[in-house]
Design a protein around this motif. Structure first.
Motif, short mmCIF file in Angstrom:
data_model
loop_
_atom_site.label_atom_id
_atom_site.label_comp_id
_atom_site.label_asym_id
_atom_site.label_seq_id
_atom_site.Cartn_x
_atom_site.Cartn_y
_atom_site.Cartn_z
N ARG A 75 0.83 -1.22 0.00
CA ARG A 75 0.00 0.00 0.00
C ARG A 75 0.86 1.25 0.00
O ARG A 75 0.56 2.22 -0.69
CB ARG A 75 -0.93 -0.02 1.20
N TRP A 76 1.92 1.25 0.78
CA TRP A 76 2.83 2.40 0.84
C TRP A 76 3.49 2.62 -0.51
O TRP A 76 3.58 3.75 -0.99
CB TRP A 76 3.88 2.19 1.94
N LEU A 77 3.96 1.54 -1.14
CA LEU A 77 4.60 1.67 -2.45
C LEU A 77 3.62 2.14 -3.52
O LEU A 77 3.96 2.96 -4.37
CB LEU A 77 5.22 0.32 -2.86
N GLU A 78 2.39 1.63 -3.49
CA GLU A 78 1.39 2.06 -4.45
C GLU A 78 1.03 3.53 -4.26
O GLU A 78 0.87 4.28 -5.22
CB GLU A 78 0.14 1.20 -4.35
N ALA A 79 0.91 3.98 -3.01
CA ALA A 79 0.61 5.39 -2.74
C ALA A 79 1.76 6.28 -3.19
O ALA A 79 1.53 7.37 -3.72
CB ALA A 79 0.34 5.58 -1.25
N ARG A 80 2.95 5.83 -3.01
CA ARG A 80 4.12 6.61 -3.41
C ARG A 80 4.24 6.69 -4.94
O ARG A 80 4.64 7.71 -5.48
CB ARG A 80 5.36 5.98 -2.81
N ALA A 81 3.88 5.60 -5.62
CA ALA A 81 4.00 5.57 -7.08
C ALA A 81 2.82 6.28 -7.76
O ALA A 81 2.97 6.79 -8.86
CB ALA A 81 4.06 4.13 -7.57
#
Length: 64
Positions: free
Chosen positions: A57-63
């Protein structure tokens, strides 16, 4: 976007290589080695299970 990759092959590999080494040589504390490898694999499964979803979730939000 993110694809799942099986990480169980490392845990199974640990058991395989321990079994192979055990068949090739004598280890005085083989039971302790089995217990340590089993505990490390179990802890790894738990940690990955707990952290996988928040990390994705963190990586998707960052991307995104």
């Amino acid at each position: 976007m993110w694809t799942r990759r099986p990480i169980g092959d490392r845990g199974i590999g640990s058991f395989y290589y321990l079994a192979h080494g055990r068949n090739e040589a004598a280890f005085p504390d083989a039971d302790v080695l089995w217990a340590v490898v089993g505990a490390v694999v179990l802890i790894s499964i738990v940690v990955h299970g707990i952290t996988a979803t928040p990390a994705v979730r963190w990586l998707e939000a960052r991307a995104g």
